[in-house]
Design a protein around this motif. Structure first.
Motif: not given
Length: 118
Positions: A47, A54, A57, A79, A83
């Motif tokens: 990233y 993001l 992804f 974030e 993730l």
């Protein structure tokens, strides 16, 4: 240049990217993105090096994405939460991911591959 190619063999886009890599005689290490998904730290690195948002992804067309209602979570998730979600299941990750450790591409567009990997 040592390339790592994260892919899912049943994915048509991944197969097209693999054909492109082979046609251009680029050597790479294959990693099955579902059986051996990138770790959270690797995803964070991808990233940061990609300069992509993001959200790019995420495999937004995937069944798992829809089942988990991630589209709605995107608006308010941090974030770190995003993730964590990505790292939880390889089917949530947009593919293929190609990296040399410095540059990263997500998805496959022949023009982008030519510009970055040739």
């Amino acid at each position: 240049m040592s390339l790592t190619f994260y892919w899912y063999p049943k994915c048509g886009t991944c197969r097209n990217a693999k054909k492109w890599l082979d046609a251009h005689h680029l050597s790479y290490e294959e990693v099955h993105i579902v059986d051996n998904p990138p770790l959270r730290a690797e995803l964070l690195g991808f990233y940061q090096k990609s300069s992509l948002d993001l959200k790019k992804f995420f495999n937004t067309s995937g069944l798992k994405y829809r089942e988990l209602g991630i589209k709605d979570k995107m608006k308010s998730a941090s974030e770190d939460e995003l993730l964590d979600l990505l790292a939880s299941d390889g089917m949530l990750i947009k593919r293929p991911i190609l990296t040399d450790g410095e540059q990263v591409t997500v998805g496959f567009k022949a023009e982008e591959y030519e510009k970055i990997w040739l």
